[in-house]
Each structure stands twice: as C-alpha cells, then as structure tokens.
Write an enzyme that holds these catalytic residues in place. Structure first.
Site, PDB file in Angstrom:
ATOM      1  N   THR A  30       0.823  -1.211   0.000  1.00 57.78           N
ATOM      2  CA  THR A  30       0.000   0.000   0.000  1.00 57.78           C
ATOM      3  C   THR A  30       0.854   1.256   0.000  1.00 57.78           C
ATOM      4  O   THR A  30       0.444   2.289  -0.536  1.00 57.78           O
ATOM      5  CB  THR A  30      -0.936  -0.023   1.224  1.00 57.78           C
ATOM      6  OG1 THR A  30      -1.829  -1.117   1.070  1.00 57.78           O
ATOM      7  CG2 THR A  30      -1.735   1.262   1.371  1.00 57.78           C
ATOM      8  N   THR A 110       1.676  -4.178   4.357  1.00 58.90           N
ATOM      9  CA  THR A 110       1.483  -4.455   5.787  1.00 58.90           C
ATOM     10  C   THR A 110       1.008  -5.884   6.053  1.00 58.90           C
ATOM     11  O   THR A 110       1.196  -6.405   7.149  1.00 58.90           O
ATOM     12  CB  THR A 110       0.446  -3.482   6.395  1.00 58.90           C
ATOM     13  OG1 THR A 110      -0.802  -3.632   5.709  1.00 58.90           O
ATOM     14  CG2 THR A 110       0.917  -2.047   6.331  1.00 58.90           C
ATOM     15  N   ASP A 111       0.372  -6.522   5.040  1.00 60.10           N
ATOM     16  CA  ASP A 111      -0.314  -7.796   5.306  1.00 60.10           C
ATOM     17  C   ASP A 111       0.615  -8.913   5.790  1.00 60.10           C
ATOM     18  O   ASP A 111       0.253  -9.686   6.670  1.00 60.10           O
ATOM     19  CB  ASP A 111      -1.078  -8.258   4.061  1.00 60.10           C
ATOM     20  CG  ASP A 111      -2.305  -7.392   3.793  1.00 60.10           C
ATOM     21  OD1 ASP A 111      -2.712  -6.632   4.688  1.00 60.10           O
ATOM     22  OD2 ASP A 111      -2.861  -7.480   2.679  1.00 60.10           O
TER      23      ASP A 111
HETATM   24  N1  ASP Z   1      -2.592  -5.549   0.798  1.00 59.10           N
HETATM   25  C1  ASP Z   1      -1.576  -4.560   1.106  1.00 59.10           C
HETATM   26  C2  ASP Z   1      -0.242  -5.284   1.140  1.00 59.10           C
HETATM   27  O1  ASP Z   1       0.023  -5.967   2.089  1.00 59.10           O
HETATM   28  C3  ASP Z   1      -1.898  -3.934   2.411  1.00 59.10           C
HETATM   29  C4  ASP Z   1      -0.935  -2.873   2.869  1.00 59.10           C
HETATM   30  O2  ASP Z   1       0.205  -2.758   2.423  1.00 59.10           O
HETATM   31  O3  ASP Z   1      -1.325  -2.139   3.806  1.00 59.10           O
HETATM   32  O4  ASP Z   1       0.515  -5.187   0.223  1.00 59.10           O
END
Ligand code: ASP
Length: 346
Positions: A30, A110-111
C-alpha cells in the site's frame, strides 16, 4: 537512551558526504499503492508506484542519508511467495556485506510484513540495521502515512542505535522488533503493535530513542541461513466443532510440519488433537501456537506435549511460528526435543 538532533535544514556538500549510505529495497504494498481518488483508502491497487517516486515524495531524506534505491518486487504483500523471500533475504545479505552500505530499508505491504521481518531477523548475517516500513493509506491518499514512515525508517536505519538490534520495523513513529511486532488493525494508521512486550522505542522529528534490547538470538547469533529449500509447513486452527479433515489432508499431502493456531494457551480440540498426535507419530513436526493474539503458549500448559510429541511456540504467533519451523526443518533440525530448543532460543 540514544538520541540525535532534528533534521538539518540543508546538510551542505561536506555533510552530505558524511551521511550514512542506506539501500532502499521496494517490494510494493500500500505504501506504493494508488487509487483514482484521494479519498479512497480501501479500493486501490497496491505496489504500482515505483521506488523513485516514493523517494521523491520525501525531499527530507537527503538530509538523513545517501540513498541507493532498488525495485526488487512490485506486489501486494498478501501474495508474498517463498522464492521472493529467498531473493529478498539474499539481496539484503549481499548489500550488507558491502563496505559502502551502512543499512537497508525495505518498503513492504502491511499484510505479511511481520513474516518477512521475522524471516530476515533470523537469516540476515550482519549487525548493520535492517528496517522495514509500510503504510496503511496508499501514496495517492489524503494524509498518506507512507512518506513519514519512509523518512522515519531511513532515519532509524541511519542511526548508530539501530545497529545490532536485529531486524526492526518503523511504523507510525514506533520502532518494533521483528520478533514481537504484529499487525493488529485492518484499517487504522496505528496498525502495528508488539503485544505484551511493547515497542523497542520511537522515532520522531529526526530523533531516535531505543529503550530496550532484544535478548533472543537473531542475525549474527542465529544458526539459520536463507536457502532455496522451503519445507512444506501449513497452519490449521482449532475452534468449536473443528474436524480432523484438514490435518488428515495435510498429512496425506506430505507436509513436514503443522502449526496449530490453538485456542487460549495453545489448547486443541480433542478431534484435532487426535489427528495431530497421529501426524506427530508419523514424523510430522507439530507446533502449538495460539490464535489469541497476545501472551505465550506454555509447554505442557494446556496439552501434554511430552506424551503427544508436540512443541510449544512460546510467544510467536502462528505465522511467525511457521517461519521459524520452516527454517529449522530446512536446517535439518528434527524431533520434538530439538525443535523445542529452537523455539526456546529464537
Ligand atoms: N494488501 C496490502 C499489502 O500488504 C496492504 C498494505 O500494504 O497495507 O501489500
């Protein structure tokens, strides 16, 4: 414990040459996400903004470090794959072995950030700083959190206090250990916590303050190295009315290890426990973790590990438990006693 002053207005040419050299590896997420509208923070595409654009959004970086950017992947981290883990870990080790690199920052989704961070914590062979960061709002959003998180991550990686601390995560002004940090919110900007133990310290306005150290083995004291072999390890959960179908299918598929996201103190429904005990007796490594989200799983606390051939994961969540179990199995560690020692050490 350790602080530095706020960012200088302009470093000047001789000060620039004295700045630490930080490699920034971009993997997507993200933080590199874009949506059609600035108010859209959920319907965006992750991993589409390149590393050069991420860096150019943060001019203050030039006052903190000399940056060498690399685009190593452009993925949504939900799709993180084992071969990419190998590529990232090998690249980080190669960079840190060079005299002209003082630290590495990795931008990540973040995932699965906590899994990648813990993998690197166990397989980086250097005491130079490695800092992961991410964002909850895409780069295109109003009040995007990525630029400040990136500046803070580079600030931490450039700071002497980060050396020898293992792999760190700089997020929302806090500095976490890769071992402890977990994502705890699906949407909030303050999305990462270190449950039970708390963050190592904080970073704000160019100041870095690390107030405690990680005592479990990592980086240079870790016995594990990155390789290309990834023993099959899967995760099953225990819950009301669970059946043994998943465990039996995994054993039939030939997995080397099963991590259980148990209830409470890693307790396991009797139907699942019977299937797992049979799996353990056939040589499958079975490690009890907890689905609770904080606390630790005591050996023999809720299940008779000695009798069943199970291992307890301590404070590691199921996803980090899987990382450690894969590395241990790849390194040839077998048997519940030897694996328990690994989980008591890392
Ligand atoms: N789906 C995204 C990822 O993990 C979520 C994020 O980065 O906050 O790449």
């Amino acid at each position: 414990m350790t602080t530095s002053s706020s960012y200088p207005v302009s470093p000047g040419p001789s000060a620039t040459l004295a700045l630490p050299r930080i490699a920034v590896l971009a993997t997507g997420g993200t933080i590199a996400g874009a949506a059609a509208d600035v108010t859209n923070t959920s319907g965006y595409q992750a991993g589409v903004v390149g590393v050069d654009q991420l860096l150019s959004a943060v001019p203050a970086l030039s006052t903190v470090a000399r940056i060498a950017p690399e685009q190593i992947a452009s993925i949504d981290s939900k799709d993180m794959a084992l071969p990419l883990w190998t590529t990232v870990a090998q690249r980080v080790n190669t960079l840190l072995a060079a005299d002209d690199v003082d630290g590495v920052v990795i931008t990540h989704g973040t995932d699965t950030l906590e899994e990648t961070a813990y993998l690197l914590h166990l397989t980086v062979k250097s005491d130079k700083p490695v800092v992961l960061t991410a964002a909850m709002r895409p780069a295109s959003a109003l009040s995007a959190d990525g630029p400040l998180n990136l500046l803070n991550a580079v600030t931490v990686a450039a700071h002497a206090a980060a050396r020898g601390q293992g792999v760190l995560v700089a997020f929302n002004n806090r500095i976490h250990s890769a071992r402890d940090v977990v994502k705890t919110s699906t949407y909030a900007v303050d999305a990462f916590q270190s449950p039970e133990i708390g963050a190592l310290g904080w970073v704000q306005d160019g100041r870095v303050d690390i107030q405690r150290a990680v005592v479990r083995a990592h980086t240079l004291t870790s016995e594990f190295s990155i390789g290309t072999a990834w023993p099959a390890v899967e995760i099953v959960a225990s819950y009301a009315g669970v059946s043994r179908v998943a465990v039996d299918a995994l054993v039939a598929a030939g997995v080397r290890g099963i991590v259980v996201a148990g209830t409470g103190n890693g307790s396991i429904h009797q139907a699942l426990q019977q299937a797992l005990a049979e799996a353990a007796s056939r040589g499958v490594a079975v490690v009890r973790s907890s689905r609770v989200g904080s606390g630790h799983v005591m050996r023999n606390g809720a299940a008779a590990d000695d009798a069943l051939g199970f291992v307890s994961a301590g404070a590691l969540n199921p996803y980090k438990t899987r990382v450690l179990l894969m590395l241990a199995l790849a390194a040839g560690v077998t048997g519940a006693a030897a694996l328990q020692k690994v989980f008591d050490t890392y």
